[in-house]
Design a protein around this motif. Sequence first.
Motif, short mmCIF file in Angstrom:
data_model
loop_
_atom_site.label_atom_id
_atom_site.label_comp_id
_atom_site.label_asym_id
_atom_site.label_seq_id
_atom_site.Cartn_x
_atom_site.Cartn_y
_atom_site.Cartn_z
N UNK A 1 41.71 5.36 6.22
CA UNK A 1 42.43 4.64 5.17
C UNK A 1 43.29 3.52 5.74
N UNK A 2 43.81 3.69 6.95
CA UNK A 2 44.73 2.70 7.53
C UNK A 2 44.00 1.65 8.36
N UNK A 3 43.14 2.10 9.26
CA UNK A 3 42.42 1.18 10.16
C UNK A 3 40.94 1.55 10.17
N UNK A 4 40.23 1.25 9.07
CA UNK A 4 38.86 1.75 8.91
C UNK A 4 37.87 1.23 9.95
N UNK A 5 37.90 -0.04 10.27
CA UNK A 5 36.91 -0.58 11.21
C UNK A 5 37.15 -0.04 12.62
N UNK A 6 38.42 0.13 13.00
CA UNK A 6 38.73 0.71 14.31
C UNK A 6 38.31 2.17 14.36
N UNK A 7 38.55 2.90 13.26
CA UNK A 7 38.17 4.32 13.21
C UNK A 7 36.65 4.48 13.29
N UNK A 8 35.92 3.60 12.63
CA UNK A 8 34.46 3.65 12.66
C UNK A 8 33.97 3.47 14.09
N UNK B 1 35.80 3.90 16.93
CA UNK B 1 36.35 4.97 17.77
C UNK B 1 35.53 6.25 17.65
N UNK B 2 35.16 6.62 16.44
CA UNK B 2 34.44 7.86 16.20
C UNK B 2 32.92 7.71 16.25
N UNK B 3 32.45 6.50 16.46
CA UNK B 3 31.01 6.28 16.56
C UNK B 3 30.28 6.43 15.24
N UNK B 4 30.96 6.11 14.15
CA UNK B 4 30.34 6.22 12.82
C UNK B 4 29.48 4.99 12.57
N UNK B 5 28.54 5.05 11.63
CA UNK B 5 27.71 3.88 11.33
C UNK B 5 28.55 2.71 10.82
N UNK B 6 28.23 1.52 11.30
CA UNK B 6 28.93 0.31 10.87
C UNK B 6 28.58 0.00 9.42
#
Length: 103
Positions: free
Chosen positions: A3-10, A12-17
């Motif tokens: 919710x706060x830093x979505x692109x960084x979290x994606x 960091x956690x290796x989630x799909x862009x």
Amino acid sequence: MLAIAPLSAVKLFGLPQTGTSFWPRLLGAVLIGLAGAMFLEARVAGSHGLGLAGCAVVNLTGAAMMAALLVTDAGPPSVRGRGLLWLLVILLAALSILELASL
């Protein structure tokens, strides 16, 4: 973090862009709402699961995040998309009021 830093979290956690922070932020809001609902329902004596108060917390959290994204111009670029999201914000808020009134 979604919710706060979505692109960084994606990243960091290796989630799909996703190419946009809109959907990760909404997911983050829903997860925050679910955590709030579980906390609230754990405090209610005799609760056996997610009740109307918990549902209202999830709905209000999602509506608040959508409204914040729309106000900050981080939502959909089209007028039709923004209109649909404002309609959803209004409907979720109205549903939450009805849920809270039923308690």
